[in-house]
Design a protein around this motif. Structure first.
Motif, PDB file in Angstrom:
ATOM      1  N   PHE A   1     -47.649  62.075  20.834  1.00  0.00           N
ATOM      2  CA  PHE A   1     -48.323  63.304  20.998  1.00  0.00           C
ATOM      3  C   PHE A   1     -47.753  64.137  22.200  1.00  0.00           C
ATOM      4  CE2 PHE A   1     -51.826  60.743  19.054  1.00  0.00           C
ATOM      5  CZ  PHE A   1     -51.839  61.518  17.954  1.00  0.00           C
ATOM      6  N   ASN A   2     -46.457  63.841  22.563  1.00  0.00           N
ATOM      7  CA  ASN A   2     -45.772  64.790  23.550  1.00  0.00           C
ATOM      8  C   ASN A   2     -46.325  64.635  24.680  1.00  0.00           C
ATOM      9  OD1 ASN A   2     -43.838  65.453  21.665  1.00  0.00           O
ATOM     10  ND2 ASN A   2     -44.824  66.831  20.739  1.00  0.00           N
ATOM     11  N   PHE A   3     -46.957  63.856  25.310  1.00  0.00           N
ATOM     12  CA  PHE A   3     -47.421  63.697  26.770  1.00  0.00           C
ATOM     13  C   PHE A   3     -46.402  63.026  27.567  1.00  0.00           C
ATOM     14  CE2 PHE A   3     -51.695  63.397  24.399  1.00  0.00           C
ATOM     15  CZ  PHE A   3     -52.194  64.481  25.167  1.00  0.00           C
ATOM     16  N   SER A   4     -45.371  62.532  26.903  1.00  0.00           N
ATOM     17  CA  SER A   4     -44.276  62.013  27.617  1.00  0.00           C
ATOM     18  C   SER A   4     -42.934  62.035  26.859  1.00  0.00           C
ATOM     19  CB  SER A   4     -44.660  60.414  27.722  1.00  0.00           C
ATOM     20  OG  SER A   4     -43.437  59.679  28.376  1.00  0.00           O
ATOM     21  N   GLU A   5     -42.155  62.086  27.733  1.00  0.00           N
ATOM     22  CA  GLU A   5     -40.626  62.164  27.150  1.00  0.00           C
ATOM     23  C   GLU A   5     -40.098  60.871  26.883  1.00  0.00           C
ATOM     24  OE1 GLU A   5     -38.013  65.300  29.348  1.00  0.00           O
ATOM     25  OE2 GLU A   5     -39.856  64.729  30.840  1.00  0.00           O
ATOM     26  N   VAL A   6     -40.645  59.712  27.524  1.00  0.00           N
ATOM     27  CA  VAL A   6     -40.135  58.425  27.429  1.00  0.00           C
ATOM     28  C   VAL A   6     -40.808  57.781  26.528  1.00  0.00           C
ATOM     29  CG1 VAL A   6     -39.529  56.611  28.963  1.00  0.00           C
ATOM     30  CG2 VAL A   6     -39.465  58.811  29.979  1.00  0.00           C
ATOM     31  N   SER A   7     -39.996  57.013  25.548  1.00  0.00           N
ATOM     32  CA  SER A   7     -40.783  56.099  24.538  1.00  0.00           C
ATOM     33  C   SER A   7     -40.396  54.830  24.959  1.00  0.00           C
ATOM     34  CB  SER A   7     -40.095  56.504  23.145  1.00  0.00           C
ATOM     35  OG  SER A   7     -38.803  56.243  22.936  1.00  0.00           O
ATOM     36  N   PRO A   8     -41.047  53.905  24.355  1.00  0.00           N
ATOM     37  CA  PRO A   8     -40.887  52.447  24.668  1.00  0.00           C
ATOM     38  C   PRO A   8     -39.684  52.075  24.417  1.00  0.00           C
ATOM     39  CG  PRO A   8     -42.957  52.629  23.753  1.00  0.00           C
ATOM     40  CD  PRO A   8     -42.482  53.716  23.485  1.00  0.00           C
ATOM     41  N   ASN A   9     -38.775  52.578  23.438  1.00  0.00           N
ATOM     42  CA  ASN A   9     -37.369  52.045  23.006  1.00  0.00           C
ATOM     43  C   ASN A   9     -36.384  52.258  23.902  1.00  0.00           C
ATOM     44  OD1 ASN A   9     -36.921  54.704  22.650  1.00  0.00           O
ATOM     45  ND2 ASN A   9     -36.199  54.721  20.631  1.00  0.00           N
ATOM     46  N   LEU A  10     -36.784  53.030  25.132  1.00  0.00           N
ATOM     47  CA  LEU A  10     -35.878  53.188  26.285  1.00  0.00           C
ATOM     48  C   LEU A  10     -35.426  52.001  26.614  1.00  0.00           C
ATOM     49  CD1 LEU A  10     -35.037  55.286  28.464  1.00  0.00           C
ATOM     50  CD2 LEU A  10     -36.768  54.226  29.778  1.00  0.00           C
ATOM     51  N   LEU A  11     -36.172  50.719  26.527  1.00  0.00           N
ATOM     52  CA  LEU A  11     -35.766  49.511  26.780  1.00  0.00           C
ATOM     53  C   LEU A  11     -34.350  48.886  26.291  1.00  0.00           C
ATOM     54  CD1 LEU A  11     -36.739  47.108  28.533  1.00  0.00           C
ATOM     55  CD2 LEU A  11     -37.935  46.294  26.739  1.00  0.00           C
ATOM     56  N   LEU A  12     -34.538  49.523  24.936  1.00  0.00           N
ATOM     57  CA  LEU A  12     -33.359  48.954  24.068  1.00  0.00           C
ATOM     58  C   LEU A  12     -31.760  49.729  24.431  1.00  0.00           C
ATOM     59  CD1 LEU A  12     -35.060  48.425  20.709  1.00  0.00           C
ATOM     60  CD2 LEU A  12     -34.399  46.673  22.404  1.00  0.00           C
ATOM     61  N   GLN A  13     -32.035  50.835  24.842  1.00  0.00           N
ATOM     62  CA  GLN A  13     -30.921  51.843  24.721  1.00  0.00           C
ATOM     63  C   GLN A  13     -29.558  51.272  25.586  1.00  0.00           C
ATOM     64  OE1 GLN A  13     -30.922  54.801  23.289  1.00  0.00           O
ATOM     65  NE2 GLN A  13     -33.284  54.417  22.510  1.00  0.00           N
ATOM     66  N   PRO A  14     -29.673  50.610  26.715  1.00  0.00           N
ATOM     67  CA  PRO A  14     -28.462  50.196  27.151  1.00  0.00           C
ATOM     68  C   PRO A  14     -27.821  48.857  26.570  1.00  0.00           C
ATOM     69  CG  PRO A  14     -30.153  49.536  28.681  1.00  0.00           C
ATOM     70  CD  PRO A  14     -30.678  50.552  27.498  1.00  0.00           C
ATOM     71  N   PHE A  15     -28.580  48.306  25.634  1.00  0.00           N
ATOM     72  CA  PHE A  15     -28.097  47.072  25.340  1.00  0.00           C
ATOM     73  C   PHE A  15     -27.959  47.000  23.736  1.00  0.00           C
ATOM     74  CE2 PHE A  15     -31.256  46.448  28.544  1.00  0.00           C
ATOM     75  CZ  PHE A  15     -30.404  45.755  29.649  1.00  0.00           C
ATOM     76  N   ILE A  16     -28.417  47.471  22.774  1.00  0.00           N
ATOM     77  CA  ILE A  16     -28.123  47.448  21.456  1.00  0.00           C
ATOM     78  C   ILE A  16     -27.742  48.425  20.843  1.00  0.00           C
ATOM     79  CG2 ILE A  16     -29.482  46.952  19.259  1.00  0.00           C
ATOM     80  CD1 ILE A  16     -31.673  45.153  20.871  1.00  0.00           C
ATOM     81  N   LEU A  17     -26.810  48.336  19.848  1.00  0.00           N
ATOM     82  CA  LEU A  17     -26.025  49.572  19.320  1.00  0.00           C
ATOM     83  C   LEU A  17     -26.713  49.385  17.901  1.00  0.00           C
ATOM     84  CD1 LEU A  17     -22.417  48.531  20.093  1.00  0.00           C
ATOM     85  CD2 LEU A  17     -23.771  50.331  21.056  1.00  0.00           C
ATOM     86  N   GLY A  18     -26.616  50.675  17.397  1.00  0.00           N
ATOM     87  CA  GLY A  18     -27.229  51.168  16.111  1.00  0.00           C
ATOM     88  C   GLY A  18     -28.392  51.910  16.145  1.00  0.00           C
ATOM     89  N   SER A  19     -28.725  52.832  15.159  1.00  0.00           N
ATOM     90  CA  SER A  19     -29.431  53.830  14.945  1.00  0.00           C
ATOM     91  C   SER A  19     -31.002  53.385  14.860  1.00  0.00           C
ATOM     92  CB  SER A  19     -28.979  54.955  14.003  1.00  0.00           C
ATOM     93  OG  SER A  19     -29.137  54.219  12.819  1.00  0.00           O
ATOM     94  N   TRP A  20     -31.391  52.264  14.439  1.00  0.00           N
ATOM     95  CA  TRP A  20     -32.543  51.496  14.057  1.00  0.00           C
ATOM     96  C   TRP A  20     -33.152  51.618  15.553  1.00  0.00           C
ATOM     97  CZ3 TRP A  20     -34.348  47.590  16.814  1.00  0.00           C
ATOM     98  CH2 TRP A  20     -33.207  46.734  17.372  1.00  0.00           C
ATOM     99  N   LYS A  21     -32.587  51.388  16.591  1.00  0.00           N
ATOM    100  CA  LYS A  21     -33.422  51.547  17.904  1.00  0.00           C
ATOM    101  C   LYS A  21     -34.280  52.722  18.330  1.00  0.00           C
ATOM    102  CE  LYS A  21     -29.367  52.576  20.726  1.00  0.00           C
ATOM    103  NZ  LYS A  21     -28.443  51.822  21.799  1.00  0.00           N
ATOM    104  N   ASP A  22     -33.528  53.730  17.761  1.00  0.00           N
ATOM    105  CA  ASP A  22     -34.481  55.220  18.097  1.00  0.00           C
ATOM    106  C   ASP A  22     -35.411  55.555  17.192  1.00  0.00           C
ATOM    107  OD1 ASP A  22     -32.369  55.781  19.976  1.00  0.00           O
ATOM    108  OD2 ASP A  22     -30.958  56.403  18.310  1.00  0.00           O
TER     109      ASP A  22
END
Length: 183
Positions: A54-75
């Motif tokens: 609902f655009n109250f935040s620019e940060v989603s939980p998948n931020l946790l996966l960003q530095p570790f896992i490759l692939g577009s599914w994490k987005d």
């Protein structure tokens, strides 16, 4: 009912081999701490995902996966739900840390402070390991307010649950020590 049947019923009630006579072992206090942390992490990160949608935040939980896992599914949605479960696992660690240090304090303010400290840890100290996370100065005001509130809610949820339970157990042990007849 004959005397023999009554006798058999009495034997069944007293025999510990029968399933109905076995008592469940209560979960240990540390086990309850871990469950509280896990569900607190899942609950509040799920609310964080809703806030992101609902655009109250620019940060989603998948931020946790960003530095570790490759692939577009994490987005996508799958990445967010995997992250929510992983945040639940991290919540166990946060709950154990609270238990180890702050369990004696049965005050709402301690949980609020703990949540703010966790927010500061993620957004100031751990910021460099998250490539997609802007610095606090670059984040929108709505994102800061929303995420701080979510961390505070997590801190209060975990902190007050653990402190309340700890104080209840301490009081119960004290009552049993002073009145040996109480079970």
């Amino acid at each position: 009912m004959s005397e023999e049947q009554k006798h058999q019923n009495e034997e069944m009630k007293e025999n510990p081999r029968f399933e109905q006579n076995k008592q469940e072992q209560p979960i240990s206090f540390l086990g309850r701490v871990m469950v509280t942390g896990f569900f607190g992490g899942i609950l509040w990160s799920l609310f964080g995902y809703i806030a992101y949608i609902f655009n109250f935040s620019e940060v989603s939980p998948n931020l946790l996966l960003q530095p570790f896992i490759l692939g577009s599914w994490k987005d996508g949605t799958l990445g967010n739900f995997v992250s929510i479960v992983l945040i639940g696992v991290l919540g166990v660690g946060a709950a154990i840390a609270y238990y180890a240090v702050l369990k004696r304090f049965n005050k709402l303010w301690i949980g609020i402070g703990y949540g703010i400290a966790l927010w500061g840890l993620v957004y100031f100290v751990l910021n460099p390991i998250f490539p997609d996370l802007k610095t606090v100065m670059e984040l929108k005001r709505e994102t800061i307010v929303t995420t701080v509130c979510l961390y505070i809610l997590f801190g209060v949820f975990v902190g007050y649950s653990i402190s309340f339970e700890y104080n209840e157990l301490t009081t119960e042990k004290l009552e049993r020590a002073t009145n040996p007849g109480i079970k």
